[in-house]
Design an enzyme around this catalytic site. Structure first.
Site, PDB file in Angstrom:
ATOM      1  N   LYS A  16       0.853  -1.195   0.000  1.00 45.15           N
ATOM      2  CA  LYS A  16       0.000   0.000   0.000  1.00 45.15           C
ATOM      3  C   LYS A  16       0.885   1.240   0.000  1.00 45.15           C
ATOM      4  CE  LYS A  16       0.966   1.180   4.450  1.00 45.15           C
ATOM      5  NZ  LYS A  16       1.686   2.424   4.834  1.00 45.15           N
TER       6      LYS A  16
ATOM      7  N   ASP B 154      -1.955  -1.958  10.379  1.00 47.08           N
ATOM      8  CA  ASP B 154      -2.294  -1.969   8.953  1.00 47.08           C
ATOM      9  C   ASP B 154      -2.991  -3.249   8.513  1.00 47.08           C
ATOM     10  OD1 ASP B 154      -1.300   0.550   8.437  1.00 47.08           O
ATOM     11  OD2 ASP B 154       0.662  -0.164   7.756  1.00 47.08           O
TER      12      ASP B 154
END
Length: 284
Positions: free
Chosen positions: A10, A134
């Site tokens: 990401k 995350d």
């Protein structure tokens, strides 16, 4: 036949560190966006749990987030923890790209299939939160989300009734420097006042505003302390990138381009440098 699961990385589109919490963590706000740079995890049935990795520098014991995820899923689902796992590592770690968290999330998805268990999404999210902030993002299907709290309170991002997807070409440059997230948090100055609305800013798709307003609070201390990160950012700024930013707490920096041809030219210009690079062209 082994089962396989990709573990995509990401980037952060803006990152604000708002305040330090009583539990020692920090409240943040950021937009997380999944990209196409990915590791791959494979699993075959076995009586015990083991892990191998294509990168010999990574631990393959209980310090590895994949094994932590496996043991916690087995405990939550009350099944024996057995599988031979292999991690094919492509995404740099310690780079702010979330690769360790994504590997853990992919392991949870993969072993749920291998062990034929069907934990609820809430159970997977709770397991994920115990591993890393995350991880919950990588367990959701939406490609982008507005994240608050420790980064684990998520609101999927949508535009015009569809999941938001970055409409620009993305070039990532990773210098040979690993950054530990606690080290970065020790050097950042939290602030709550005068913050732009990240969701509105991202959804505007206005690159002319992004470069100035889509700030990452880790950038000043990290680029000051680590010359290699500052050099990578400077190199990207010398290209036709319309926006250049740090991802997470670094060390990865990225540039966004209106035109894919400009991103490809920038990629060529970075090749002589000691950087790992990845280009994600704009969607057609």
């Amino acid at each position: 036949m082994p089962l396989a699961q990709d573990a995509p990385a990401k980037i952060n589109l803006g990152l604000h560190v708002l305040r330090r919490r009583p539990d020692g963590y920090h409240d943040i706000e950021t937009v997380l966006h999944r990209i196409d740079w990915a590791d791959t995890i494979t699993a075959t049935p076995a009586d015990t749990l083991s892990l191998t990795c294509s990168d010999p520098s990574l631990p393959t014991d209980r310090d590895n987030l994949c094994l932590q995820a496996a043991h916690r899923l087995a405990s939550a689902c009350d099944v024996p923890a057995g599988a031979d796992l292999h991690l094919e590592k492509r995404v740099p770690y310690g780079a702010g790209l979330g690769s360790g968290s994504s590997d853990a999330a992919a392991t949870l998805r993969l072993l749920a299939r291998l062990w034929d268990v069907d934990p609820t999404s809430e159970t997977l999210q709770e397991i994920g939160r115990t591993i890393g902030a995350d991880v919950p993002f990588f367990l959701q299907d939406a490609p982008a989300a507005y994240a608050t709290g420790r980064g684990d309170t998520l609101s999927p991002l949508s535009k015009d009734g569809a999941s938001y997807r970055l409409p620009f070409s993305l070039l990532i440059a990773v210098p040979s420097a690993e950054i530990a997230t606690p080290w970065a948090y020790d050097r950042v100055t939290p602030a709550e006042a005068n913050r732009p609305d990240l969701r509105r800013l991202v959804l505007s798709n206005d690159l002319s505003r992004w470069d100035e307003a889509l700030t990452n609070d880790f950038a000043p201390p990290v680029t000051t302390a680590i010359p290699a990160v500052d050099a990578a950012r400077t190199a990207l700024r010398a290209t036709d990138a319309a926006c250049v930013s740090l991802s997470g707490s670094g060390s990865a920096v990225y540039g966004l381009f209106e035109e894919t041809a400009a991103a490809r030219a920038a990629l060529q210009s970075l090749k002589p440098r000691d950087l790992r690079t990845h280009l994600m062209p704009a969607p057609n």
